[in-house]
Design a protein around this motif. Sequence first.
Motif, mmCIF file in Angstrom:
data_model
loop_
_atom_site.group_PDB
_atom_site.id
_atom_site.type_symbol
_atom_site.label_atom_id
_atom_site.label_comp_id
_atom_site.label_asym_id
_atom_site.label_seq_id
_atom_site.Cartn_x
_atom_site.Cartn_y
_atom_site.Cartn_z
ATOM 1 N N UNK A 167 -63.882 -71.090 65.685
ATOM 2 C CA UNK A 167 -65.331 -71.096 65.866
ATOM 3 C C UNK A 167 -65.623 -71.371 67.334
ATOM 4 N N UNK A 168 -66.835 -71.812 67.638
ATOM 5 C CA UNK A 168 -67.188 -72.113 69.024
ATOM 6 C C UNK A 168 -68.171 -73.265 69.085
ATOM 7 N N UNK A 169 -68.308 -73.845 70.278
ATOM 8 C CA UNK A 169 -69.315 -74.878 70.496
ATOM 9 C C UNK A 169 -70.647 -74.218 70.817
ATOM 10 N N UNK A 170 -71.719 -74.760 70.214
ATOM 11 C CA UNK A 170 -73.057 -74.245 70.486
ATOM 12 C C UNK A 170 -73.980 -75.389 70.871
ATOM 13 N N UNK A 171 -75.140 -75.029 71.351
ATOM 14 C CA UNK A 171 -76.110 -76.006 71.847
ATOM 15 C C UNK A 171 -77.172 -76.259 70.785
ATOM 16 N N UNK A 172 -77.471 -77.533 70.548
ATOM 17 C CA UNK A 172 -78.532 -77.924 69.616
ATOM 18 C C UNK A 172 -79.601 -78.691 70.390
ATOM 19 N N UNK A 173 -80.865 -78.371 70.086
ATOM 20 C CA UNK A 173 -81.975 -79.022 70.810
ATOM 21 C C UNK A 173 -83.227 -78.978 69.950
ATOM 22 N N UNK A 191 -77.625 -77.612 83.478
ATOM 23 C CA UNK A 191 -77.373 -78.631 84.493
ATOM 24 C C UNK A 191 -78.576 -79.522 84.790
ATOM 25 N N UNK A 192 -79.779 -79.024 84.560
ATOM 26 C CA UNK A 192 -80.969 -79.826 84.879
ATOM 27 C C UNK A 192 -81.459 -80.654 83.698
ATOM 28 N N UNK A 193 -80.749 -80.609 82.594
ATOM 29 C CA UNK A 193 -81.227 -81.283 81.387
ATOM 30 C C UNK A 193 -80.241 -82.369 80.939
ATOM 31 N N UNK A 194 -80.791 -83.420 80.355
ATOM 32 C CA UNK A 194 -79.951 -84.534 79.902
ATOM 33 C C UNK A 194 -79.156 -84.149 78.657
ATOM 34 N N UNK A 195 -77.890 -84.535 78.687
ATOM 35 C CA UNK A 195 -76.990 -84.196 77.589
ATOM 36 C C UNK A 195 -76.681 -85.420 76.731
ATOM 37 N N UNK A 221 -75.288 -86.487 81.925
ATOM 38 C CA UNK A 221 -74.975 -87.081 80.621
ATOM 39 C C UNK A 221 -75.780 -88.364 80.448
ATOM 40 N N UNK A 222 -76.685 -88.349 79.462
ATOM 41 C CA UNK A 222 -77.523 -89.514 79.225
ATOM 42 C C UNK A 222 -77.047 -90.371 78.059
ATOM 43 N N UNK A 223 -76.387 -89.758 77.081
ATOM 44 C CA UNK A 223 -75.934 -90.466 75.883
ATOM 45 C C UNK A 223 -74.520 -90.014 75.548
ATOM 46 N N UNK A 224 -73.655 -90.978 75.198
ATOM 47 C CA UNK A 224 -72.334 -90.673 74.640
ATOM 48 C C UNK A 224 -72.172 -91.476 73.355
ATOM 49 N N UNK A 225 -71.630 -90.833 72.333
ATOM 50 C CA UNK A 225 -71.496 -91.505 71.043
ATOM 51 C C UNK A 225 -70.318 -90.900 70.283
ATOM 52 N N UNK A 226 -69.834 -91.645 69.308
ATOM 53 C CA UNK A 226 -68.799 -91.130 68.431
ATOM 54 C C UNK A 226 -69.357 -90.623 67.117
ATOM 55 N N UNK A 227 -70.673 -90.556 66.992
ATOM 56 C CA UNK A 227 -71.330 -90.159 65.750
ATOM 57 C C UNK A 227 -72.067 -88.842 65.940
ATOM 58 N N UNK A 228 -71.613 -87.795 65.241
ATOM 59 C CA UNK A 228 -72.242 -86.495 65.403
ATOM 60 C C UNK A 228 -73.681 -86.487 64.865
ATOM 61 N N UNK A 229 -73.923 -87.242 63.781
ATOM 62 C CA UNK A 229 -75.280 -87.241 63.239
ATOM 63 C C UNK A 229 -76.244 -87.973 64.170
ATOM 64 N N UNK A 240 -83.385 -84.186 75.054
ATOM 65 C CA UNK A 240 -81.924 -84.198 75.148
ATOM 66 C C UNK A 240 -81.350 -82.912 74.537
ATOM 67 N N UNK A 241 -80.171 -82.565 74.995
ATOM 68 C CA UNK A 241 -79.416 -81.436 74.451
ATOM 69 C C UNK A 241 -78.055 -81.960 74.003
ATOM 70 N N UNK A 242 -77.568 -81.471 72.882
ATOM 71 C CA UNK A 242 -76.208 -81.820 72.486
ATOM 72 C C UNK A 242 -75.401 -80.546 72.268
ATOM 73 N N UNK A 243 -74.090 -80.656 72.445
ATOM 74 C CA UNK A 243 -73.182 -79.506 72.313
ATOM 75 C C UNK A 243 -72.137 -79.866 71.264
ATOM 76 N N UNK A 244 -72.150 -79.122 70.159
ATOM 77 C CA UNK A 244 -71.317 -79.453 69.005
ATOM 78 C C UNK A 244 -70.724 -78.179 68.404
ATOM 79 N N UNK A 245 -69.727 -78.298 67.552
ATOM 80 C CA UNK A 245 -69.207 -77.117 66.865
ATOM 81 C C UNK A 245 -70.300 -76.447 66.029
#
Length: 312
Positions: A167-173, A191-195, A221-229, A240-245
């Motif tokens: 599969x691939x990584x996609x952007x969720x917003x 690049x101009x948006x918080x991840x 990068x504004x947030x880092x977490x180990x929880x996908x939800x 914010x933008x997140x990049x997930x499978x």
Amino acid sequence: MDIPQLKYFVCIVDNDYNLSASAKKLHISQPALTQYLHKFEAEENTELFTRYAGRLTGLTLAGENLYSNALTVIRYHDAMLRELRDDAKVIKGSVRIGIPPLILSVLCTKLLTDLLTKNPNIKFEIDELGAFDLRKKLLLHEVDFAILLQPSDLNPTVFAEEVIHNDELTVFMSEHHPLAHQENLTWHDLKAHQLSIFDESFMIHHQLKRKFESLNLKPNIGIMSGSWDFLLASVRDSNFITILPSPIRNLIKMDGIVEKHLVNPISWHVILAYPIKAHPTRIDTYTRKSIVEYYTKGTPIKPIQDALEKSP
């Protein structure tokens, strides 16, 4: 003193020290049984029985201790043999599988349920950690199998890899995000948006880091977490933008969230990795084949007995 000799001794005690009756029950001659007793007492320089007029009348203190211990030894020995005979018919054992939480949720729920319910005699132990940490456990042989992402950077002469999902990584917003109107996104668009992304314990974190570095981009990068939800929740009502499978879309209600594909995306190739063994166990072979064929061929999980009986 071996097990048969212990049983001779116990039989004599249980037959009230009557050597004739004991010998008959043991299917040996009385002189042979008497000789055994004299030989043992001489070799150990101890007396097991009290005697009167050449007849056995009871146990000495040493004999009482031996009798108590002999009963325990014989019981464990007989139980061991019963278990050995049972194990000849039923495959028992354990296997430890390392699975990242995200992959566990997206891909592995039904697989594990079927493996567990169809193999009650096998203990499947699951280590739920990020792929980056699971790779370390695999290198230290603390797990038998690890579900990782490519590239794993494992030594191919020591570890085997089999791709089980592509599969691939996609952007969720948020649907209200300024980029939400674009059909596809480039990495420069981000690049101009918080991840909001996975932390360093996840392989995806390092894949993203390498990608941005290859494009000479510095991510915000504004947030880092180990929880996908949590990562998804963080974008629903923010910029914010997140990049997930991409398959993560199947686990959530997408109300208020949009998914965008990237031009030149990062591939999300899920692999089953394991040490190369000259002589893998039946359980190792069953686990590997079951997982790989479940994902690549859609083969339902079978109990290990059925799977091995039908193997060519």
